[in-house]
Write an enzyme that holds these catalytic residues in place. Structure first.
Site, mmCIF file in Angstrom:
data_model
loop_
_atom_site.group_PDB
_atom_site.id
_atom_site.type_symbol
_atom_site.label_atom_id
_atom_site.label_comp_id
_atom_site.label_asym_id
_atom_site.label_seq_id
_atom_site.Cartn_x
_atom_site.Cartn_y
_atom_site.Cartn_z
ATOM 1 N N LYS A 50 0.847 -1.206 0.000
ATOM 2 C CA LYS A 50 0.000 0.000 0.000
ATOM 3 C C LYS A 50 0.875 1.246 0.000
ATOM 4 O O LYS A 50 1.753 1.395 0.854
ATOM 5 C CB LYS A 50 -0.906 0.019 1.241
ATOM 6 N N ASP A 77 -3.417 4.353 -1.997
ATOM 7 C CA ASP A 77 -4.324 4.840 -0.945
ATOM 8 C C ASP A 77 -4.287 6.363 -0.896
ATOM 9 O O ASP A 77 -3.689 6.954 -0.003
ATOM 10 C CB ASP A 77 -3.858 4.218 0.390
ATOM 11 N N LYS A 79 -7.272 8.221 -1.309
ATOM 12 C CA LYS A 79 -8.589 8.663 -0.794
ATOM 13 C C LYS A 79 -9.082 9.907 -1.530
ATOM 14 O O LYS A 79 -9.285 10.966 -0.925
ATOM 15 C CB LYS A 79 -8.512 8.953 0.709
ATOM 16 N N ASP A 82 -13.277 14.943 -4.329
ATOM 17 C CA ASP A 82 -13.273 16.213 -5.079
ATOM 18 C C ASP A 82 -14.529 16.232 -5.942
ATOM 19 O O ASP A 82 -15.381 15.349 -5.800
ATOM 20 C CB ASP A 82 -11.984 16.293 -5.918
ATOM 21 N N THR A 136 -11.526 6.232 10.797
ATOM 22 C CA THR A 136 -11.600 5.689 12.165
ATOM 23 C C THR A 136 -11.004 6.660 13.180
ATOM 24 O O THR A 136 -11.189 6.492 14.380
ATOM 25 C CB THR A 136 -10.890 4.321 12.256
ATOM 26 N N ARG A 227 3.495 -1.380 10.596
ATOM 27 C CA ARG A 227 4.670 -1.500 11.463
ATOM 28 C C ARG A 227 4.994 -2.897 11.986
ATOM 29 O O ARG A 227 6.193 -3.213 12.098
ATOM 30 C CB ARG A 227 4.552 -0.476 12.611
HETATM 31 O O1 C5P Z 1 1.501 0.489 11.069
HETATM 32 P P1 C5P Z 1 0.019 0.224 11.040
HETATM 33 O O2 C5P Z 1 -0.319 -1.251 10.900
HETATM 34 O O3 C5P Z 1 -0.690 0.863 12.198
HETATM 35 O O4 C5P Z 1 -0.458 0.927 9.698
HETATM 36 C C1 C5P Z 1 -1.816 0.968 9.339
HETATM 37 C C2 C5P Z 1 -2.002 1.635 8.009
HETATM 38 O O5 C5P Z 1 -3.394 1.705 7.745
HETATM 39 C C3 C5P Z 1 -1.457 3.047 7.915
HETATM 40 O O6 C5P Z 1 -1.032 3.270 6.563
HETATM 41 C C4 C5P Z 1 -2.676 3.902 8.223
HETATM 42 O O7 C5P Z 1 -2.605 5.168 7.643
HETATM 43 C C5 C5P Z 1 -3.779 3.073 7.578
HETATM 44 N N1 C5P Z 1 -5.109 3.299 8.131
HETATM 45 C C6 C5P Z 1 -5.398 3.112 9.476
HETATM 46 N N2 C5P Z 1 -6.674 3.358 9.920
HETATM 47 C C7 C5P Z 1 -7.625 3.745 9.076
HETATM 48 C C8 C5P Z 1 -7.347 3.926 7.715
HETATM 49 C C9 C5P Z 1 -6.055 3.691 7.278
HETATM 50 O O8 C5P Z 1 -4.543 2.728 10.258
HETATM 51 N N3 C5P Z 1 -8.832 3.935 9.507
#
Ligand code: C5P
Length: 247
Positions: A50, A77, A79, A82, A136, A227
Protein backbone atom coordinates in the site's frame (compact mmCIF):
# COMPACT_ATOMS: atom_id res chain seq x y z
CA UNK A 1 13.94 4.89 -10.99
CA UNK A 2 14.00 2.60 -14.01
CA UNK A 3 12.88 -0.98 -13.64
CA UNK A 4 16.26 -2.28 -14.76
CA UNK A 5 17.87 -0.29 -11.97
CA UNK A 6 15.39 -1.69 -9.48
CA UNK A 7 16.14 -5.20 -10.70
CA UNK A 8 19.82 -4.57 -10.10
CA UNK A 9 18.90 -3.54 -6.57
CA UNK A 10 17.44 -7.00 -6.16
CA UNK A 11 13.71 -6.22 -6.08
CA UNK A 12 11.86 -9.52 -6.40
CA UNK A 13 10.13 -10.39 -9.62
CA UNK A 14 6.62 -11.80 -9.52
CA UNK A 15 5.93 -15.43 -10.12
CA UNK A 16 3.57 -16.04 -13.04
CA UNK A 17 1.28 -18.13 -10.85
CA UNK A 18 0.94 -15.43 -8.25
CA UNK A 19 -1.01 -16.28 -5.11
CA UNK A 20 -3.75 -14.12 -3.60
CA UNK A 21 -2.16 -12.92 -0.37
CA UNK A 22 -4.57 -11.37 2.14
CA UNK A 23 -1.94 -9.08 3.61
CA UNK A 24 -1.40 -5.58 2.27
CA UNK A 25 1.75 -4.06 3.76
CA UNK A 26 1.46 -0.31 4.41
CA UNK A 27 4.65 1.25 3.00
CA UNK A 28 4.58 4.19 5.41
CA UNK A 29 8.07 5.34 4.52
CA UNK A 30 9.18 8.93 3.88
CA UNK A 31 10.74 8.24 0.49
CA UNK A 32 11.58 5.98 -2.40
CA UNK A 33 14.82 4.59 -1.02
CA UNK A 34 13.24 3.15 2.14
CA UNK A 35 10.32 1.76 0.14
CA UNK A 36 12.66 0.06 -2.34
CA UNK A 37 14.81 -1.34 0.46
CA UNK A 38 11.72 -2.84 2.07
CA UNK A 39 10.39 -4.29 -1.20
CA UNK A 40 13.65 -6.23 -1.60
CA UNK A 41 12.88 -8.13 1.61
CA UNK A 42 9.47 -9.52 0.61
CA UNK A 43 7.88 -11.11 -2.45
CA UNK A 44 4.63 -10.50 -4.38
CA UNK A 45 3.55 -14.00 -3.34
CA UNK A 46 3.62 -12.95 0.31
CA UNK A 47 1.91 -9.58 0.21
CA UNK A 48 0.52 -6.63 -1.66
CA UNK A 49 1.88 -3.14 -1.00
CA UNK A 50 0.00 0.00 0.00
CA UNK A 51 1.35 3.39 -1.05
CA UNK A 52 -0.24 6.35 0.73
CA UNK A 53 -0.12 10.11 0.50
CA UNK A 54 3.30 10.61 2.12
CA UNK A 55 5.22 8.15 -0.04
CA UNK A 56 3.33 9.02 -3.22
CA UNK A 57 3.90 12.74 -2.73
CA UNK A 58 7.57 12.14 -2.12
CA UNK A 59 8.37 9.39 -4.64
CA UNK A 60 5.73 9.99 -7.32
CA UNK A 61 4.12 7.75 -9.94
CA UNK A 62 7.47 6.30 -11.06
CA UNK A 63 7.75 4.31 -7.84
CA UNK A 64 4.28 2.81 -8.40
CA UNK A 65 5.17 1.82 -11.94
CA UNK A 66 8.44 0.29 -10.80
CA UNK A 67 6.80 -1.74 -8.02
CA UNK A 68 4.12 -2.91 -10.47
CA UNK A 69 6.74 -3.83 -13.05
CA UNK A 70 8.50 -5.87 -10.39
CA UNK A 71 5.35 -7.91 -9.88
CA UNK A 72 3.84 -6.27 -6.79
CA UNK A 73 0.14 -5.51 -6.71
CA UNK A 74 -0.23 -1.99 -5.36
CA UNK A 75 -3.06 -0.40 -3.40
CA UNK A 76 -2.82 3.34 -4.09
CA UNK A 77 -4.32 4.84 -0.94
CA UNK A 78 -4.93 8.47 -1.94
CA UNK A 79 -8.59 8.66 -0.79
CA UNK A 80 -9.80 10.91 -3.61
CA UNK A 81 -12.50 13.43 -2.58
CA UNK A 82 -13.27 16.21 -5.08
CA UNK A 83 -15.79 17.17 -7.74
CA UNK A 84 -16.84 14.21 -9.92
CA UNK A 85 -14.92 15.28 -13.04
CA UNK A 86 -11.66 15.70 -11.12
CA UNK A 87 -12.05 12.36 -9.34
CA UNK A 88 -12.87 10.62 -12.63
CA UNK A 89 -9.64 11.91 -14.20
CA UNK A 90 -7.52 11.20 -11.11
CA UNK A 91 -8.93 7.66 -10.91
CA UNK A 92 -8.24 7.11 -14.60
CA UNK A 93 -4.64 8.31 -14.15
CA UNK A 94 -4.19 5.98 -11.16
CA UNK A 95 -5.61 3.02 -13.06
CA UNK A 96 -3.23 3.68 -15.95
CA UNK A 97 -0.31 3.30 -13.54
CA UNK A 98 -1.38 -0.33 -13.22
CA UNK A 99 -2.47 -0.26 -9.59
CA UNK A 100 -4.44 -3.21 -8.18
CA UNK A 101 -6.68 -1.13 -5.91
CA UNK A 102 -7.50 2.54 -5.32
CA UNK A 103 -9.92 4.40 -3.09
CA UNK A 104 -12.18 7.42 -2.73
CA UNK A 105 -14.12 8.96 0.17
CA UNK A 106 -17.75 7.83 0.20
CA UNK A 107 -18.56 11.26 1.69
CA UNK A 108 -17.83 12.67 -1.79
CA UNK A 109 -21.27 11.36 -2.76
CA UNK A 110 -22.62 8.81 -5.20
CA UNK A 111 -22.10 11.02 -8.27
CA UNK A 112 -18.41 11.30 -7.38
CA UNK A 113 -18.10 7.54 -6.75
CA UNK A 114 -19.87 6.83 -10.05
CA UNK A 115 -17.40 9.17 -11.81
CA UNK A 116 -14.47 7.32 -10.22
CA UNK A 117 -15.94 4.07 -11.48
CA UNK A 118 -16.28 5.49 -15.00
CA UNK A 119 -12.71 6.76 -14.85
CA UNK A 120 -11.29 3.26 -14.41
CA UNK A 121 -13.62 1.40 -16.81
CA UNK A 122 -11.51 1.84 -19.93
CA UNK A 123 -8.34 0.40 -18.40
CA UNK A 124 -7.54 -3.13 -19.60
CA UNK A 125 -6.98 -4.57 -16.12
CA UNK A 126 -9.47 -2.59 -14.05
CA UNK A 127 -8.32 -2.00 -10.48
CA UNK A 128 -10.57 -2.60 -7.50
CA UNK A 129 -12.24 0.62 -6.42
CA UNK A 130 -13.15 0.88 -2.75
CA UNK A 131 -14.51 3.63 -0.50
CA UNK A 132 -13.52 5.02 2.86
CA UNK A 133 -16.69 5.47 4.93
CA UNK A 134 -15.89 7.44 8.11
CA UNK A 135 -12.22 7.77 9.05
CA UNK A 136 -11.60 5.69 12.16
CA UNK A 137 -9.79 8.69 13.63
CA UNK A 138 -13.14 10.52 13.80
CA UNK A 139 -15.32 10.37 16.90
CA UNK A 140 -19.07 10.91 17.31
CA UNK A 141 -18.19 14.35 18.69
CA UNK A 142 -16.23 15.22 15.52
CA UNK A 143 -19.32 14.34 13.46
CA UNK A 144 -21.50 16.54 15.69
CA UNK A 145 -19.06 19.41 15.17
CA UNK A 146 -19.55 18.95 11.42
CA UNK A 147 -23.33 19.13 11.86
CA UNK A 148 -23.79 15.40 11.20
CA UNK A 149 -26.32 13.97 13.66
CA UNK A 150 -26.51 10.41 12.28
CA UNK A 151 -25.01 7.96 14.81
CA UNK A 152 -21.57 6.80 13.68
CA UNK A 153 -22.36 3.08 13.07
CA UNK A 154 -25.45 4.04 11.09
CA UNK A 155 -23.46 6.54 9.02
CA UNK A 156 -20.78 3.91 8.28
CA UNK A 157 -23.50 1.49 7.15
CA UNK A 158 -25.26 4.16 5.06
CA UNK A 159 -22.04 5.22 3.29
CA UNK A 160 -20.94 1.61 2.70
CA UNK A 161 -24.36 0.74 1.26
CA UNK A 162 -24.19 3.79 -1.00
CA UNK A 163 -20.69 2.80 -2.20
CA UNK A 164 -21.73 -0.76 -3.05
CA UNK A 165 -24.95 0.27 -4.75
CA UNK A 166 -22.93 2.74 -6.85
CA UNK A 167 -20.90 -0.20 -8.14
CA UNK A 168 -17.79 0.05 -5.99
CA UNK A 169 -16.01 -3.17 -5.06
CA UNK A 170 -15.85 -2.66 -1.31
CA UNK A 171 -14.96 -0.42 1.59
CA UNK A 172 -12.13 0.30 3.98
CA UNK A 173 -13.36 -0.28 7.52
CA UNK A 174 -12.24 -1.11 11.00
CA UNK A 175 -12.23 -4.88 11.56
CA UNK A 176 -14.60 -4.16 14.44
CA UNK A 177 -17.13 -2.85 11.90
CA UNK A 178 -16.72 -5.89 9.64
CA UNK A 179 -19.38 -8.20 11.15
CA UNK A 180 -22.10 -5.52 10.93
CA UNK A 181 -21.07 -4.61 7.37
CA UNK A 182 -21.02 -8.27 6.30
CA UNK A 183 -24.52 -8.66 7.73
CA UNK A 184 -25.77 -5.64 5.85
CA UNK A 185 -23.79 -5.90 2.58
CA UNK A 186 -23.50 -9.67 2.15
CA UNK A 187 -20.49 -11.76 1.15
CA UNK A 188 -19.45 -10.13 -2.13
CA UNK A 189 -18.02 -6.70 -1.21
CA UNK A 190 -14.36 -6.44 -0.29
CA UNK A 191 -13.74 -5.35 3.30
CA UNK A 192 -10.23 -3.95 3.68
CA UNK A 193 -9.28 -3.54 7.32
CA UNK A 194 -6.41 -1.62 8.98
CA UNK A 195 -5.83 -1.56 12.76
CA UNK A 196 -4.51 -5.15 12.75
CA UNK A 197 -2.05 -6.37 15.37
CA UNK A 198 -0.75 -9.93 15.89
CA UNK A 199 -0.57 -10.67 19.61
CA UNK A 200 3.25 -10.59 19.45
CA UNK A 201 3.38 -7.01 18.06
CA UNK A 202 3.31 -3.60 19.74
CA UNK A 203 0.02 -1.72 19.42
CA UNK A 204 1.81 1.56 18.52
CA UNK A 205 -0.75 4.38 18.19
CA UNK A 206 -3.66 2.13 17.11
CA UNK A 207 -6.55 2.26 19.59
CA UNK A 208 -9.01 -0.43 18.57
CA UNK A 209 -6.89 -3.33 17.38
CA UNK A 210 -7.91 -6.76 16.15
CA UNK A 211 -5.69 -9.79 15.54
CA UNK A 212 -5.29 -11.08 11.97
CA UNK A 213 -7.21 -14.27 12.80
CA UNK A 214 -10.09 -12.35 14.37
CA UNK A 215 -10.31 -9.93 11.43
CA UNK A 216 -10.57 -12.80 8.94
CA UNK A 217 -13.12 -14.58 11.14
CA UNK A 218 -15.14 -11.36 11.31
CA UNK A 219 -15.31 -11.11 7.53
CA UNK A 220 -12.29 -9.05 6.42
CA UNK A 221 -11.13 -9.73 2.85
CA UNK A 222 -7.71 -8.05 3.09
CA UNK A 223 -5.69 -6.89 6.08
CA UNK A 224 -3.67 -3.65 5.96
CA UNK A 225 -0.66 -4.11 8.24
CA UNK A 226 2.25 -1.72 8.56
CA UNK A 227 4.67 -1.50 11.46
CA UNK A 228 4.39 -5.09 12.77
CA UNK A 229 5.97 -6.04 9.42
CA UNK A 230 7.92 -2.98 8.26
CA UNK A 231 9.64 -2.51 11.63
CA UNK A 232 10.23 -6.20 12.27
CA UNK A 233 13.89 -7.28 12.19
CA UNK A 234 12.90 -9.90 9.59
CA UNK A 235 9.87 -8.66 7.59
CA UNK A 236 9.57 -11.85 5.53
CA UNK A 237 9.44 -13.90 8.72
CA UNK A 238 6.80 -11.57 10.22
CA UNK A 239 4.73 -11.98 7.06
CA UNK A 240 5.08 -15.76 7.18
CA UNK A 241 3.97 -15.84 10.83
CA UNK A 242 0.90 -13.72 10.08
CA UNK A 243 0.07 -15.68 6.91
CA UNK A 244 0.34 -18.95 8.81
CA UNK A 245 -2.01 -17.63 11.50
CA UNK A 246 -4.77 -16.92 8.95
CA UNK A 247 -4.29 -19.78 6.53
O1 C5P B 1 1.50 0.49 11.07
P1 C5P B 1 0.02 0.22 11.04
O2 C5P B 1 -0.32 -1.25 10.90
O3 C5P B 1 -0.69 0.86 12.20
O4 C5P B 1 -0.46 0.93 9.70
C1 C5P B 1 -1.82 0.97 9.34
C2 C5P B 1 -2.00 1.64 8.01
O5 C5P B 1 -3.39 1.71 7.75
C3 C5P B 1 -1.46 3.05 7.91
O6 C5P B 1 -1.03 3.27 6.56
C4 C5P B 1 -2.68 3.90 8.22
O7 C5P B 1 -2.61 5.17 7.64
C5 C5P B 1 -3.78 3.07 7.58
N1 C5P B 1 -5.11 3.30 8.13
C6 C5P B 1 -5.40 3.11 9.48
N2 C5P B 1 -6.67 3.36 9.92
C7 C5P B 1 -7.63 3.75 9.08
C8 C5P B 1 -7.35 3.93 7.71
C9 C5P B 1 -6.05 3.69 7.28
O8 C5P B 1 -4.54 2.73 10.26
N3 C5P B 1 -8.83 3.93 9.51
Amino acid sequence: MAVSKLSKLGVNKADKNMKDPRIIVALDFPGQQQAIEFSRKVTPDQCRLKVGKELFTSAGPALIEDLVDCGFEVFLDLKFHDIPNTVMKASSAAAKLGVWMLNVHALGGSAMMQAAREGIEAVARRPFLIAVTVLTSMSARDLQDLGISTPLPQLVDQLATSAISTGLDGVVCSAQEAPALRASLGDAPLLVTPGIRPDWAATDDQQRIVTPQQAITDGASYLVIGRPITRHANPAQALEMISASIS
